[in-house]
Design an enzyme around this catalytic site. Structure first.
Site, mmCIF file in Angstrom:
data_model
loop_
_atom_site.group_PDB
_atom_site.id
_atom_site.type_symbol
_atom_site.label_atom_id
_atom_site.label_comp_id
_atom_site.label_asym_id
_atom_site.label_seq_id
_atom_site.Cartn_x
_atom_site.Cartn_y
_atom_site.Cartn_z
ATOM 1 N N ILE A 575 32.864 38.616 46.015
ATOM 2 C CA ILE A 575 33.881 38.631 44.967
ATOM 3 C C ILE A 575 34.452 37.607 44.391
ATOM 4 C CG2 ILE A 575 34.506 41.198 46.065
ATOM 5 C CD1 ILE A 575 36.903 39.179 47.184
ATOM 6 N N GLY A 576 34.065 36.329 44.945
ATOM 7 C CA GLY A 576 34.366 35.129 44.001
ATOM 8 C C GLY A 576 33.927 33.966 44.592
ATOM 9 N N ASP A 694 50.871 23.963 45.349
ATOM 10 C CA ASP A 694 50.100 24.246 44.316
ATOM 11 C C ASP A 694 50.404 25.953 43.640
ATOM 12 O OD1 ASP A 694 47.921 24.517 42.409
ATOM 13 O OD2 ASP A 694 46.369 24.564 43.903
#
Ligand code: AMP
Length: 925
Positions: A575-576, A694
């Site tokens: 998926i990524g 982040d």
């Protein structure tokens, strides 16, 4: 001559008295042997003679004085033998005026005597047969003015006499021409001294110079000529007449001058020219005298040079190469701006020394618009330009584009609301903004203080509320505008006094649009940011443990993460891509629990020790958290390869991509719901004293229920330990400058407050559906802009309260920023009172772009032809044009591909350039 007896044919038959024995008509031969009629009488021997002889009626024919010339012979009494005293040697001449030409009766008394005529010395000898006679000639004149004619009578009183001839005449001044005037034959006056005034008439082809006059004297002589005539144009005098000028000559005026030769470059083909025609290509100005040579228009001015200085242009040129034989060259200027439609050549443009009729070859054109394309055309003209109909050939042009220039000063300031402690001021845009106005600066001070101490406020709008003033005090205000070209000059001072009244006047509600530099007390500053130290001192609160404090990373991982048997994991699809390898989705079935969907991150083969440690550290961190808005760690696979980190599966993936995919599809409440989840997760982390470092939409994951969870716990450790890492990363990814608080960028002060800053950016990302913060600005410009006090503007349709919250998160002083718990409270409040979310800035995120008119913008890119089309389609502001697509333009009939491209590119360019100049698209705080 009225009568001449010599010329009368036949007998005279004058009336004589007595009819017998007195005058007798006798025919004789004259000296030339021509028969003539005479009258004789010679009764010298008888006394008392009275013999009358009367002429016929003589018409006077207009004469006023007639002359009677009588030729006669008279016998000397002494020569007659035997005569006594009865002999006479004279006779008498009479006249009688009468209208009647048939009077037969001579009434002697009605005759008036003219004279007694005697023989005198001046006789001539006449031979009559054998005798020599003395012929006398006597002339007498007499005035005859009362009747149409007259009779003459001769009275003899005893002489021996022969009337040889009688001639009656009058005198005239003969027809004559003097000074080009004709004077007719004129009968002299009645008296010997009289002068008859005669008016002359101009001869052919002549004109009266002064009334021509002369006098006719009694003796028939012309006297005292006055005035006269000149030959007409085209004619000259020759022998008392006017003769036409011959070909090649001309005479322009009536004068006594002769014809002139045609001047250079001209000719006359016919006689009688009054002016010479110009040769072809040569001309004569109306004011040119006919004696002047024919001339030509000048050639174009030469070497036109332009020097642009902001919004002034100095134009200089050299005189034309050919002046056409004239010395009256002058110059005039035409100016064409890029668009006639939107920008008529303004009357406010100044030409010095002038625009037309210039004798000098230098002009300063000022007060032009900034950033505008102008074409200047310099025409050279002289006296014959008009006559020649010459146009373009005599001009030269130059095109310039004016530079940027600071705006002109604001011309007046109005106080629209006055209270004890405040003044609401408003003003108009400067006459010449010379660009997009980015903001206004208001400087003010107490009048008594002079400028010793003043305050400055800055605002986007043309109004400002000035508060915190002293009652009943006169303040002096100056306003100036700023564009990309910098600040313009301050306005003249405007004085306003605060009120003394106790009733405060209601404020206008425009505070929201004004961001000012005056120091404000933060609403968050009272509840000081919770510091990490405080947390440490606060017993009972779970604190995050940095896995890097463990000497053995595997120890940390096994403390915080559960080891999962790889057989219970069923990998389904990729998926990524993560930093360490593929991310897959799959299912996990743990003994005694129902199967769940999971995401599986794996560490690709060939990793280093450090990579292994970094990879697992994320799990060690994640494993310490347990919160619905923090991604949950299911466990790790460390006992076999590849190493895996198993987390809960988030069906909608990362938030930024998710929002971009669903642009504009959520309600504000849904968006606030997402933000609330993130805030809640962040509050949890901050409570754990974990600083994320982040926080960004790309690191938030979204599940099928739109629940947002904070993920990506990799960055924290590395940055803290490595002073160089502020600008490098462990994975060669740049530090997320756009999300990072200034103090964290400059001196690596990463705190929960810097996470709050990042949270503000996430808010902006969410409300703008995944727009990139600060768009295409580069990092250096972002840092500079933030440093200068600019902040991102409210995204389109952003509730004012949300943008305010963002601005609060972006307070320069980190202590002034809200805590996550305050943010959470605030968002909860908003969700409970959705009405507060209704008020938006009303515009898209380009709201703060100054409303550069579409017209001006189109003009600046040379596409003003689409002005009406775009206006009709509702594109009335620059920011609205950001939405313009190729399809939309096709629909509107803007079909030229290059025009479509220019329109799209230049609107983006404009926005970008404004951004890059740290402009208004960010909000100063
Ligand atoms: P990461 O290495 O955490 O940045 O993950 C890389 C990509 O994998 C993310 O951008 C997501 O699209 C996807 N991903 C990571 N974790 C999950 C998850 N728990 N559920 C769904 N997709 C995920």
């Amino acid at each position: 001559t009225l009568l001449d007896t010599r010329t009368v044919p036949g007998e005279l038959k004058w009336a004589a008295s007595p009819s017998e024995g007195g005058w007798e008509e006798v025919s004789i031969m004259d000296e030339k042997n021509i028969p003539i009629r005479t009258y004789q009488v010679c009764n010298v021997l008888e006394p008392n003679q009275n013999n009358w002889l009367r002429t016929d009626w003589i018409p006077r024919s207009g004469a006023q004085r007639v002359y009677v010339e009588v030729k006669f012979t008279l016998r000397d009494c002494n020569s007659l033998p035997g005569v006594t005293g009865t002999c006479k040697e004279t006779f008498n001449l009479y006249y009688h005026e009468s209208n009647e030409d048939r009077e037969s009766y001579i009434k002697e008394s009605s005759f008036i005597k003219v004279d007694t005529v005697a023989a005198d010395e001046s006789f001539t000898q006449v031979d009559v047969g054998d005798r020599i006679m003395k012929l006398n000639t006597e002339v007498r004149d007499v005035k005859v003015t009362t009747r149409k004619g007259f009779y003459l009578a001769f009275q003899d009183v005893g002489a021996c006499i022969a009337l040889v001839s009688v001639r009656v005449f009058y005198k005239t001044c003969p027809l004559t021409i003097r000074n080009l005037a004709t004077f007719p034959d004129t009968i002299t006056g009645a008296d010997t001294s009289s002068l008859v005034e005669v008016r002359g008439s101009c001869v052919n082809q002549s004109e009266e110079r002064e009334e021509p006059k002369m006098y006719c004297g009694a003796d028939g002589e012309w006297l005292v000529p006055i005035g006269g005539c000149f030959c007409s144009p085209g004619y000259e005098e020759k022998g008392g007449a006017c003769k036409a000028c011959s070909a090649g000559f001309y005479k322009a005026k009536s004068s006594d001058a002769g014809c002139f030769k045609c001047p250079p470059h001209s000719h006359s083909v016919r006689d009688g020219a009054t002016v010479c025609d110009c040769h072809s290509g040569f001309f004569r100005a109306d004011s040119d005298p006919p004696s002047m040579a024919c001339t030509q228009p000048p050639s174009a001015p030469q070497q036109l040079i332009s020097v642009v200085n902001e919004t002034s242009v100095v134009l200089e040129w050299a005189p034309p190469r050919r002046l056409g034989g004239r010395s009256d060259t002058s110059y005039s200027l035409d100016m064409v701006a890029r668009s006639q439609l939107c920008l008529p050549c303004g009357s406010d443009v100044l030409f010095s020394p002038g625009q037309t009729g210039l004798k000098t070859s230098r002009v300063v054109v000022s007060e032009l618009r900034a950033h505008t394309h102008y074409t200047f055309i310099v025409h050279a003209r002289n006296g014959v330009s008009q006559a020649s109909g010459a146009g373009a050939a005599q001009s030269v042009s130059v095109s310039v584009t004016t530079n940027q220039a600071a705006p002109s000063p604001v011309s007046s300031i109005l106080a629209i609301d006055v209270t004890r402690h405040s003044l609401s001021l408003s003003w108009q845009q400067p006459d010449r903004p010379n660009g997009v106005i980015l903001e206004y600066e208001v400087k003010f001070y107490e009048k008594d203080q002079k400028e010793r101490s003043y305050r400055i406020m800055r605002t986007f709008s043309r109004s400002v509320d000035v508060t915190g003033l002293n009652p009943l005090t006169v303040y002096v205000f100056h306003v100036r505008a700023r564009t990309a070209a910098g600040y313009g000059e301050f306005s003249a001072p405007f004085e306003f006094s605060t009120n003394s009244g106790i009733h405060a006047v209601k404020f206008s509600s425009c505070r929201a649009c004004i961001k000012v530099y005056v120091q404000k007390r933060s609403k968050y500053s009272k509840t000081k940011q919770d510091s990490e130290e405080e947390k440490h001192l606060n017993p009972g609160v779970k604190i995050y443990v940095d896995p890097f404090t463990y000497e053995d990373p595997d120890q940390a991982i096994h403390e915080f993460a559960k080891e999962i048997d790889v057989s219970s994991i069923h990998i389904e699809k990729v998926i990524g891509m993560g930093e360490f390898g593929e991310v897959c989705s799959g299912r996990l079935r743990v003994q005694g629990k129902r199967e769940i969907y999971v995401a599986i991150k794996s560490l690709k083969a060939g990793y280093s020790d450090k990579q292994r440690r970094d990879f697992l550290s994320e799990a060690s961190i994640m494993g310490q958290f347990d919160h619905p808005n923090i991604i949950r760690l299911e466990g790790v696979v460390t006992r076999c390869k590849p190493l895996m980190i198993i987390t809960e599966y988030m069906e909608n993936g990362s938030l930024d991509a998710f929002l971009r995919k669903h642009d504009g599809q959520f309600t504000v409440i849904q968006l606030v719901g997402m933000l609330r989840g993130i805030a809640s997760g962040m509050k949890y982390l901050s409570d754990m004293s974990y600083v994320h470092r982040d926080l960004a939409a790309r690191n938030i994951l979204v599940n099928s229920n739109l629940v947002c969870k904070v993920s990506d716990f990799g960055l924290s450790r590395v940055l803290e330990d490595d002073p160089e890492a502020a600008y490098t990363t462990r994975v060669r990814r740049k530090i997320p400058i756009r999300w990072t608080a200034p103090e964290a960028i400059t001196y690596r002060k990463f705190t929960t407050a810097s996470d709050v800053w990042s949270y503000g950016i996430v808010m902006w990302e969410v409300v703008s559906y995944g727009e990139r913060p600060y768009w295409d600005m580069n990092n250096q410009d972002v840092i500079k802009a933030i440093e200068e006090g600019y902040r991102l503007p409210a995204p389109m349709d952003c509730p004012v309260v949300l943008h305010q919250l963002m601005l609060d998160c972006w307070e320069r002083e980190r202590a002034e920023r809200p805590t996550f718990s305050q943010i959470l409270n605030m968002l909860d409040k908003l969700i409970r009172n959705p009405g507060t979310l209704r008020r938006t800035g009303g515009d898209r995120y380009i709201i703060t772009l100054q409303p550069w008119s579409v017209c001006e913008w189109l003009q600046s890119i040379g596409l003003e032809r689409y002005r009406d089309t775009l206006a009709a389609a509702g594109y009335t502001s620059l920011d609205s044009l950001l939405a313009l697509t190729h399809q939309e333009m096709d629909r509107l009939g803007i079909i030229t591909p290059s025009h479509q491209n220019i329109l799209i590119a230049s609107v983006q360019q404009e926005v970008l350039s404004q951004m890059q100049h740290m402009q208004h698209s960010m909000v100063p705080v």
